[in-house]
Structure formats: structure tokens, C-alpha cells
Design an enzyme around this catalytic site. Structure first.
Site, short mmCIF file in Angstrom:
data_model
loop_
_atom_site.label_atom_id
_atom_site.label_comp_id
_atom_site.label_asym_id
_atom_site.label_seq_id
_atom_site.Cartn_x
_atom_site.Cartn_y
_atom_site.Cartn_z
N LYS A 123 0.83 -1.10 -0.04
CA LYS A 123 0.04 -0.01 0.00
C LYS A 123 0.83 1.45 0.00
O LYS A 123 0.73 2.22 -0.74
CB LYS A 123 -0.90 0.00 1.04
N GLY A 170 -9.66 -5.16 5.92
CA GLY A 170 -9.90 -4.34 7.20
C GLY A 170 -8.81 -4.91 8.36
O GLY A 170 -8.74 -4.24 9.35
N GLU A 205 -2.20 7.61 7.90
CA GLU A 205 -2.94 8.46 7.00
C GLU A 205 -3.73 9.32 7.78
O GLU A 205 -4.14 8.94 8.90
CB GLU A 205 -3.75 7.69 5.95
N HIS A 213 -16.99 5.17 1.23
CA HIS A 213 -16.12 4.20 0.79
C HIS A 213 -16.79 3.94 -0.72
O HIS A 213 -17.67 3.31 -1.12
CB HIS A 213 -15.77 3.07 1.29
N LYS A 242 -17.14 -5.20 4.19
CA LYS A 242 -18.49 -4.82 3.65
C LYS A 242 -19.69 -5.69 3.76
O LYS A 242 -19.57 -6.92 3.63
CB LYS A 242 -18.01 -4.47 2.06
N ARG A 297 -7.24 -7.92 -8.42
CA ARG A 297 -8.11 -9.13 -8.34
C ARG A 297 -9.73 -9.02 -8.69
O ARG A 297 -9.95 -7.65 -8.75
CB ARG A 297 -8.12 -9.94 -7.14
#
Length: 458
Positions: A123, A170, A205, A213, A242, A297
Site C-alpha cells: 500500500k 480491514g 494516513e 467508501h 463490507k 483481483r
């Protein structure tokens, strides 16, 4: 532009299980390509095993001994003569070492190159690439933080989000609102990341409060062509997992949609990406959006994009891997043909903190009718293993516009009957009847507020 070179597949192995393996098998059948399923001893009676043309057992129930066993999967490819491997989602789908092993053994990996997976999968590196592609990013640390953690956090400015550099789903993410809770959040995030991914490194961050989202599905071929599809709103989530996804977002305007998709395409081109992937963003109340991460993916929620766009994304993946050029234009990809909502149905007891509930399904009577799609691998008499994710079905509804789709969600959820195990169907009924969700006024904190409201009403 390089001349199109097509190498058609005769047989594809699916390195996955359950509903996504079955989903891929169905497209392979339509493409007249033979399918090979792999399965653990715990999945012997799963529908993906019986529906494939061939099936190979690759080990015991625990995923570390089966679906994460690269050597066993490569051996299954060799035994069956598979020319390509589709990784599905989860497990090894974003593992560059697995993608390289497939290639090194003379087969095609249906996904991006190992280089692109590494470039976008870590990331902190993906964030740097986004900056170079002029994609808006949340203010944060300059790459991975390996020392002077509190000093780096103060430089970013509280509140911050501590994020595992190799995280996902998450895991390895914790907010810190000030110095008083920073160290505990850091220790937790690092420990979780180390346990889940074998890599405890993190970066920071600025924490965007009450965000939505929003994610963009994109596809790129081997010849530099890139398209992006109308966004998905994935704000309905619990602990970064989610629960409901929909497309298009009730919050995103046509102009913002164009900006989101343009940003996603710039990033794909900067990464020299090939295949299908998703660029995820956080969006604030002013419609300002910030890059979050890339999933290299297929996504669990890809059906909503398929319904809205009219495209088969699995077929698109396979076509790209075979060397075909994209036939769809960026303008056509942005067209919105309906409104779609996906409900992830899990075998969990939501009244007991969403505790997983493996066991045998005594009755399975899913909903149907106009505007309903169900992606699932389970059936009456099926025993849900305890080793894997608790997802047992994806109920997707679609209609010309959102209000009708919401009515269909309510009708379909009320029709859906499962006995023998606890499921989250009843919690989905609560969510779709929430006033904020019904009006499209949601953010990533709404599900937790609904949970608290439900607990107080019991």
C-alpha cells in the site's frame, strides 16, 4: 500499438473454492473452456467440485494446507494439463509469488503481472504511484514508518489511521485519535498485520471522518487500453468488512463519476496494469475523493458492476489473459443500465457480535423473481466448514432505479429462508429499513450506528 496476439485456453484451473469458484466455472462453460476445480477435504461436497469438468483434492481443511498451498496447486495444474489459473478472490489471488510460480511452470496467470501485484499490493508503494499519477491521496507519512513512530504520527496530524502496508480486508488497520491511544493502536495494528500477512510494517494516513467508501472497477489489456466502470458504494461496512454494496452510488454525481474513473485509469496506466482490478477511494461530504488502495483481483461485489454495465467481468479477465484487446470503449464502460444492490449473506449470528455459525443447512430456500440474482455454492444438506470465510451467498437485486431496487431487496430478503444455521439475513432486513440507508445518506459509520440502535431496542 502492438499487434493483437491471441493464445486461446482449452482448460483453466480455478485456485479457489465456494461461490466464486462456481461463478468462474459457469463463465468457462459458456466460453467452451474446460474447468478444473481444486478442493480441500472439507469441501468434498461443495457445488464447485461437482460442477467442474475435473476436480483435484489438494489437502486437508485448513487453508494453509490446501488453498494456500502453492506447490499442491501447481501440481494439480500439471496433473490435469491446465493452461491457465484463475485465482478468484482471497487466498492467493494477490500473491505475487503464486502468480510467478504459475508463469514459471509454463501457464498463464489470469490476472495482472507479478510486478504489478507487488507494485500495487504494497500500500505504501501504491500510494507513491498514485501521487505520481496525480491521483488525490490522503495526507500521510512518506512511505513506510519504521522508526520514530509518534514523531511521524504528529507530523501527519491526529486523528490518523494506522495501516498495514500489506494489509487487506480491514486487518492491520487501527485509528488513533491522539497521543493517549496511539501506542495501543500501533501495537494492535502491527501485531494483527504480522499474524495475518507475515509483515508488521505500517504507514500512517490522516483519518477522514465520516467518509464514504467508493470504488472503481477498471480493466486494462496488454496493449495499453484501459476502461473504468461506474462506481460502487461500499460504505455499508462493519469493522472494514463490507455488508452491502451498490452501484451507482446515490451520492456520486455524473461529473464526479467521470473524475473518479479518470483517476483510476491514470493509476492503471502508471502501473502498466493488465487485467481486472479495483481502485478504492474515500470520499468526504464535499465530494472530494482520496486514493486508498488497489485490489489486484476480482472483487466479491463484482456482480453489481456486471449488472449495471452489462459486462461479464470474469469473461473479460479471461479474454485479456488470452491476449485479446478490450472491445469496450471508456465511454461505453461508463454507461449505467440499472441500479444494483448486493447483500452479503454470511453464516453468522449478528446478535452475538456476528459470531460465525458453521454447521449443516437443514433448509435452503433462496428468493427469486424479477430483478434477482443469487451467487452461492450451498444447498439443503450442505455442511458449512469452519475453516473459511462465513460468506454463503450473495443476493443481488437490480431495477431501473434505486427506490425500486430497495423494494426488491426487502421482498427478496423476506423470501429468503435458511434453517439449521444462523445467518445475517435478518440484519440485512434491518439495514434496508433504516431511514439513512433508504435515503442514501450513509457513510462508513452507519452500520455501527444501526447495530447500536438494534441492541438498544432488544
Amino acid at each position: 500499438m502492438t499487434k493483437e496476439t491471441i493464445k486461446p485456453f482449452n482448460k483453466v484451473l480455478i485456485a479457489n473454492r465456494g461461490e466464486i469458484a462456481l461463478r468462474i466455472i459457469r463463465t468457462l462453460k459458456e466460453m467452451n473452456i474446460k474447468s478444473v476445480a481444486v478442493y480441500s477435504e472439507a469441501d468434498k461436497f461443495s457445488a464447485h467440485v461437482s460442477q467442474a469438468d475435473e476436480a483435484v483434492c489438494i489437502g486437508p481443511g485448513p487453508s494453509s494446507l490446501s488453498y494456500l498451498n502453492i506447490d499442491a496447486i501447481i501440481a494439480a495444474c500439471k496433473i490435469t494439463g491446465a493452461q491457465a489459473v484463475h485465482p478468484g478472490y482471497g487466498f492467493l489471488s494477490e500473491n505475487a509469488r503464486f502468480a510467478q510460480a504459475v508463469i514459471d511452470n509454463g501457464m498463464t496467470f489470469i490476472g495482472p503481472s507479478p510486478e504489478a501485484i507487488l507494485k500495487l499490493g504494497e500500500k505504501a508503494h501504491a500510494r507513491a504511484l498514485a501521487i505520481s499519477a496525480k491521483v488525490p491521496v490522503i495526507p500521510g507519512s512518506d512511505g513506510i514508518v519504521e522508526k520514530d513512530f509518534l514523531k511521524a504520527a504528529k507530523k501527519v496530524g491526529f486523528p490518523i489511521m494506522i495501516k498495514a502496508t500489506m494489509g487487506g480486508g480491514g486487518r492491520g488497520m487501527r485509528p488513533a485519535f491522539g497521543e493517549e491511544d496511539f501506542q495501543k493502536a500501533l501495537d494492535t495494528a502491527q501485531g494483527e498485520a504480522k499474524a495475518a500477512f507475515g509483515d508488521g510494517r505500517v504507514y500512517f494516513e490522516r483519518l477522514v471522518l465520516n467518509p464514504r467508501h467508493i470504488e472503481v472497477q477498471m480493466a486494462a489489456d496488454n496493449y495499453g487500453n484501459v476502461v473504468a466502470f461506474a462506481e460502487r458504494d461500499c460504505s455499508m461496512q462493519r469493522k472494514n468488512q463490507k455488508l452491502i454494496e451498490e452501484s451507482p452510488s446515490p451520492f456520486v454525481t455524473t461529473e464526479v463519476r467521470k473524475e473518479l474513473c479518470a483517476a483510476a485509469m491514470r493509476l492503471a496506466k502508471a502501473a502498466k496494469y493488465s487485467g481486472v482490478g479495483t481502485v478504492e477511494f474515500l470520499m468526504d461530504e464535499n465530494h472530494d475523493f482520496y486514493f486508498m488502495e488497489v485490489n489486484t483481483r476480482l472483487q466479491v461485489e463484482h456482480p453489481v458492476t456486471e449488472l449495471v454495465s452489462g459486462m461479464d467481468l470474469v469473461k473479460l479477465q479471461i479474454d485479456i489473459a488470452q491476449g485479446k484487446k478490450l472491445e469496450i470503449t471508456p465511454e461505453r464502460a461508463l454507461e449505467v443500465h440499472c441500479h444494483a444492490i448486493e447483500h452479503r449473506i454470511n453464516a453468522e449470528d449478528y446478535k452475538k457480535n456476528f459470531m460465525p455459525c458453521p454447521g449443516t443447512i437443514e433448509e435452503w430456500s433462496p428468493s427469486g423473481g424479477l430483478g434477482i440474482r443469487l451467487d452461492s455454492h450451498v444447498h439443503t444438506g450442505y455442511t458449512i466448514p469452519s475453516f473459511y470465510d462465513s460468506l454463503i451467498a450473495k443476493l443481488i437485486v437490480f431495477a431501473p432505479e434505486r427506490q425500486t431496487a430497495l423494494k426488491r431487496s426487502k421482498r427478496a430478503l423476506n423470501e429468503f429462508t435458511v434453517k439449521g444455521v444462523k445467518t445475517t439475513i435478518d440484519f440485512h432486513k434491518i439495514m434496508v429499513n433504516d431511514e439513512d440507508f433508504a435515503s442514501g445518506n450513509m457513510n462508513t459509520g452507519l452500520v455501527e450506528r444501526i447495530i447500536k440502535k438494534d441492541e438498544s431496542n432488544r
